[in-house]
Design a protein around this motif. Structure first.
Motif, mmCIF file in Angstrom:
data_model
loop_
_atom_site.group_PDB
_atom_site.id
_atom_site.type_symbol
_atom_site.label_atom_id
_atom_site.label_comp_id
_atom_site.label_asym_id
_atom_site.label_seq_id
_atom_site.Cartn_x
_atom_site.Cartn_y
_atom_site.Cartn_z
ATOM 1 N N HIS A 169 6.863 -2.425 5.296
ATOM 2 C CA HIS A 169 5.672 -3.013 4.693
ATOM 3 C C HIS A 169 5.266 -4.272 5.443
ATOM 4 O O HIS A 169 6.026 -4.781 6.276
ATOM 5 N N GLN A 225 3.979 -8.097 4.413
ATOM 6 C CA GLN A 225 3.842 -9.054 3.326
ATOM 7 C C GLN A 225 2.768 -10.086 3.686
ATOM 8 O O GLN A 225 2.802 -10.682 4.763
ATOM 9 N N THR A 259 2.005 -10.972 -7.637
ATOM 10 C CA THR A 259 2.214 -10.076 -6.497
ATOM 11 C C THR A 259 1.656 -8.698 -6.819
ATOM 12 O O THR A 259 1.817 -8.206 -7.941
ATOM 13 N N SER A 312 1.355 -4.705 -5.031
ATOM 14 C CA SER A 312 1.681 -3.760 -3.974
ATOM 15 C C SER A 312 0.525 -2.785 -3.814
ATOM 16 O O SER A 312 0.072 -2.188 -4.793
ATOM 17 N N LYS A 337 -1.212 0.529 -1.495
ATOM 18 C CA LYS A 337 -1.048 1.609 -0.527
ATOM 19 C C LYS A 337 -2.406 1.816 0.135
ATOM 20 O O LYS A 337 -3.397 2.143 -0.529
ATOM 21 N N ASN A 357 2.107 0.250 3.445
ATOM 22 C CA ASN A 357 2.434 -0.512 2.248
ATOM 23 C C ASN A 357 2.148 -1.989 2.514
ATOM 24 O O ASN A 357 2.766 -2.599 3.392
ATOM 25 N N ILE A 396 1.900 -5.786 0.744
ATOM 26 C CA ILE A 396 2.304 -6.589 -0.405
ATOM 27 C C ILE A 396 1.545 -7.902 -0.365
ATOM 28 O O ILE A 396 1.599 -8.630 0.632
#
Length: 330
Positions: A192, A194, A222, A224, A226, A231, A233
């Motif tokens: 992912h 971030q 936070t 998440s 797609k 991915n 974040i």
């Protein structure tokens, strides 16, 4: 130049090759939605050292360029059909049009190494998955990698084993244990990216409206997301116990921060995607244009949108390709 695949990938490629005339995708093409995270783009002070870093520590392999090779960028893959990590040295670049080099003129170059303790809005870390975190930690230590945090708590997965190292120019790379993931012959895989953002709801809306993002998990500042096969974040400063007043903006006027500069998503038709974004009230930084290199048009058509906090996210269209890079240099 040799074409290299794992067994599953070879079968998939063969089927797609026949069906799409040298272009490969695992699903039907929706021209206004991203197909694939094609580009995790780093600007670095030392291109050769950065490429060697990813090759030595993560088993990266260099990807071939479509058409004429671009001297100003290197394409690296950790796992077949994963997003590509692209490496570019500090500009300006002699083979690009003058307008593409404007950002470098008289700009102050800021390195993460010089600001280790200063939080910045934008990409905070790139996370890579491994089957065993203990084995990865031991190997990276033996190879001389600089460990940043031996036990790192992921915002949405505090119980998932993770640690971090200092990557090129001090940018943070996080290693996450994913024993359930299929790695094939690869040692690492993209897990992912971030981001540190001022407002997760505002940034989430941007990705939903323009990049067809799907929300997965949302907890205490936070979210998440797609986006295609990526991915992402998004976390607000409070998640990392950071005072928002202490966070600086990545693209402060007159400065360029090296490190992870932008993401680029692959599309079937960039113009149609931009038209769709306009229906949602969003305009690109610049209109879709053919990428010019050495005064000649290339196979790339691209544009970019500015997410909140001046985070650039590109849309890329590549003639003859609607799936991940498939040709290795070796």
């Amino acid at each position: 130049m040799q074409l290299s695949f794992n067994k599953i990938g070879f079968v998939l490629f063969t089927v797609c090759l026949i069906a799409t005339n040298f272009s490969c995708t695992t699903k039907s093409l929706d021209e206004v939605k991203p197909i694939h995270l094609d580009d995790i783009h780093f600007i670095v002070t030392d291109e050769e050292a950065t490429v060697a870093f990813f090759q030595k520590h993560f088993g990266a392999r260099e990807m071939a360029h479509p058409g004429e090779r671009f001297d100003l960028v290197r394409f690296l893959s950790l796992k077949w059909q994963d997003p590509t990590i692209t490496i570019t040295s500090i500009g300006p670049y002699k083979d690009l049009p003058v307008e593409r080099n404007q950002r470098w003129l008289n700009a102050e170059i800021i390195s993460p190494k010089a600001e280790k303790s200063k939080p910045v809005y934008g990409a905070k870390w790139l996370a890579l998955a491994v089957p065993s975190i203990q084995a990865a930690l031991k190997e990276l230590q033996e190879e001389g990698a600089a460990i940043s945090e031996y036990k790192l708590s992921l915002p949405l997965e505090p119980d998932t084993p993770a640690f971090s190292i200092y990557g090129p120019d001090g940018f943070e790379i996080v290693i996450v244990e994913r024993p359930e993931k299929e790695f094939g012959a690869a040692k690492y895989s993209i897990d992912h990216i971030q981001f540190l953002v001022e407002d997760v709801e505002e940034t989430k809306t941007f990705f939903e409206k323009i990049y067809s993002a799907q929300s997965a998990i949302q907890e205490n500042g936070t979210i998440s997301l797609k986006v295609a096969d990526a991915n992402l974040i998004l976390s607000e400063p409070k998640v990392f116990d950071i005072n928002p007043k202490d966070v600086s903006f990545r693209k402060k006027e007159g400065t360029i921060r090296i490190g992870l500069d932008h993401l680029g998503f692959l599309y079937g038709d960039v113009n149609k995607a931009v038209d769709q974004a306009a229906l949602n009230g969003y305009s690109p930084i610049f209109s879709p244009q053919r990428y010019i290199y050495k005064n000649k048009p290339t196979v790339y058509t691209f544009t970019a949108f500015s997410a909140p906090n001046n985070i650039n996210i590109e849309m890329v269209q590549v003639d003859g390709r609607v799936g991940p890079h498939s040709y290795y240099m070796d």
